[in-house]
Write an enzyme that holds these catalytic residues in place. Structure first.
Site, PDB file in Angstrom:
ATOM      1  N   ARG A 157     -12.012  -8.729  -4.459  1.00  0.00           N
ATOM      2  CA  ARG A 157     -11.798  -8.362  -3.056  1.00  0.00           C
ATOM      3  C   ARG A 157     -11.477  -6.876  -2.903  1.00  0.00           C
ATOM      4  O   ARG A 157     -10.642  -6.333  -3.619  1.00  0.00           O
ATOM      5  CB  ARG A 157     -10.650  -9.197  -2.487  1.00  0.00           C
ATOM      6  CG  ARG A 157     -10.264  -8.877  -1.054  1.00  0.00           C
ATOM      7  CD  ARG A 157      -8.969  -8.093  -1.000  1.00  0.00           C
ATOM      8  NE  ARG A 157      -8.492  -7.921   0.375  1.00  0.00           N
ATOM      9  CZ  ARG A 157      -7.462  -7.141   0.714  1.00  0.00           C
ATOM     10  NH1 ARG A 157      -6.803  -6.483  -0.224  1.00  0.00           N
ATOM     11  NH2 ARG A 157      -7.104  -7.027   1.959  1.00  0.00           N
ATOM     12  N   THR A 208       0.878  -1.161   0.000  1.00  0.00           N
ATOM     13  CA  THR A 208       0.000   0.000   0.000  1.00  0.00           C
ATOM     14  C   THR A 208       0.917   1.213   0.000  1.00  0.00           C
ATOM     15  O   THR A 208       2.042   1.129   0.466  1.00  0.00           O
ATOM     16  CB  THR A 208      -0.840   0.068   1.300  1.00  0.00           C
ATOM     17  OG1 THR A 208      -1.266  -1.229   1.640  1.00  0.00           O
ATOM     18  CG2 THR A 208      -2.029   0.990   1.167  1.00  0.00           C
TER      19      THR A 208
END
Lengths: 327, 327
Positions: free
Chosen positions: B222, B194
């Site tokens: 997802r 991330t």
């Protein structure tokens, strides 16, 4: 034993003298028909549908069932009604399709499941539960979520099942415009169409679930607050279970459902104080319209809304049943 | 003037004697390469990329730019690096594609934008900003979000742009298995990949942004915490700006980013106390691994993580620059 645990035991002992040892509340959206549009016949239909869903959830709890089963089954009942904007009664998107969102959370384990932008699923709330119970994930969306639904053999329906003349006419009226909600229409129910349930079972476990068919004529794969854990749905045995309905964007920005929980846990507010603070103050500050239903582990229920009405019903620990539409 | 406003004025007067009147922090994920895998050469590359992104954000703030511009541009720089799992460096899904998520929030207006499951977008954080600035929505996903991207003429790239040999090999290793993350692999960086940024500008406005390429070999559409306002990203001038990185499902269930804000607002904790409570206590209770970066309007910065490392960099109001990978 802490003071809170003691309070809990006292409560658990106390309520045995009362009619129920559980509580449940459901909603069918804060975007009700404006009073002038509501006929006595229609009002009976709405109240019957609310009563049916409430009874289904209550029966589960009365027979010792879990809060999570009760909220799922109550929401299934609301999804199966054509009256509410969720499941079968979902509104049409800009492409004439039905895109649905749902979420569910278990207050005991803090486990959660959510799905967004799914189509052809008879009961999106059950698909959300499948995500919670049978995947490593919390949030699945779009084609991938549909693939998971097939993998789990979730009940599907063809487009005809979701067709409703009233919803179709709503869409026809605005489909060639850029409008995606009926702000100034008298048929306001397409705006905040959502269903949800919260419950406290006899073990003191809490659960919440929310489901929606989105906004009429919506574009761009818009996700509202309904499938967003913390915004549309939240449950935690230590505080409360919450299901929201309203202008989803504002509920996301306000992290509304978890805000109720935080106001209780960190600031010591009661369930009612916390829910009122969120609905009448914090959401209003950012122009958020809507409402929520919430319950705590002591069986308290609150159902505040800042709109003209909210389809709602509840059965509290005293056995008092409420079925209402307007304030 | 309230006590808090007074404190703010004192701070704003005070820091003029210091080197900066702004602060910024960035992260490149809490799923770093385990120490044994990291070479001195690679470490230099990571630190250079962090430094570059930090400088881009800092320059904007130093020139009187806004926190929202600074976090967007810092995240763009991280997305444009092949080293981090976001934008260009995104990992491969189970179908060999790249699905990206991003979100951004403005602490002044509490406005937010988020996108999920988008492909071919050069900078997903900018698409999230487009959603915030130029739509009536907060959260768009999948094909609909792509349609919006085209409508807004957002910069696109073909698949070759997102191809990276290292990411491809990561995928090859597990693509025929059911694994969707590398829990037990030494190449852990695909797990919590991330990027994010938080900033406080000289006006005292806060902003946060987060972007991710998801999990290697992920299935079922997802959605992790990165695009979820309240979980992966949150900003509020009254409290803090937060960008999270970690096992997304747990950050969603914990509503992690907003939790930091609530602990400050409702419980009176400091930025550091609140962030530590979330990362080391509340997330750990539900087995959530990862970390977060956060800043408040007084220019404080904190970057706690409960993993071995977190790619991170910051420039605080004292002009102190930090660029680190391990604890």
């Amino acid at each position: 034993m802490t003071a809170i645990e003691m309070q809990f035991v006292i409560f658990r002992t106390d309520y045995k003298h009362k009619m129920n040892n559980f509580s449940i509340a459901i909603h069918g959206g804060a975007g009700t028909l404006v009073k002038g549009m509501m006929t006595p016949e229609l009002e009976v239909q709405y109240k019957d549908a609310l009563k049916k869903a409430l009874d289904i959830g209550s029966d589960i709890l009365r027979n010792g069932g879990s809060a999570i089963d009760a909220v799922e089954q109550a929401v299934i009942s609301l999804e199966d009604s054509h009256l509410f904007n969720a499941g079968k009664g979902s509104v049409f998107t800009s492409k004439g399709k039905h895109e649905m969102d749902a979420s569910i959370m278990d207050g005991k384990s803090l486990e959660a499941g959510a799905v967004s932008l799914v189509a052809g699923i008879k009961n999106p709330v059950s698909l959300a539960r499948e995500v919670m119970d049978n995947s490593d994930h919390v949030f699945l969306a779009g084609e991938g979520a549909m693939e998971f639904a097939k993998f789990r053999a979730v009940e599907m329906r063809d487009e005809a099942f979701f067709y409703d003349e009233f919803r179709f006419q709503q869409w026809q009226e605005i489909k060639d415009s850029d409008k995606f909600q009926l702000d100034h229409s008298v048929k306001k129910d397409s705006k905040f169409g959502t269903v949800g349930a919260v419950a406290c079972d006899e073990q003191g476990n809490l659960a919440a679930a929310t489901s929606t068919g989105g906004m009429t004529n919506k574009r761009f794969g818009r996700i509202g607050d309904s499938p967003v854990i913390g915004s549309g749905t939240y449950a935690n045995n230590q505080t409360c279970a919450v299901s929201c309905t309203g202008s989803g964007e504002f509920f996301i920005r306000g992290v509304a459902a978890y805000d109720v929980s935080c106001l209780m846990e960190y600031k010591g507010l009661s369930l009612e104080e916390a829910a009122n603070e969120v609905v009448f103050n914090r959401l209003k500050t950012i122009n958020g319209d809507g409402g929520l239903i919430a319950c705590d582990r002591f069986g308290n229920i609150t159902m505040p809304f800042n709109t003209e009405g909210m389809y709602r019903a509840s059965l509290d620990i005293n056995g008092k049943e409420t079925i209402s539409i307007y304030s």
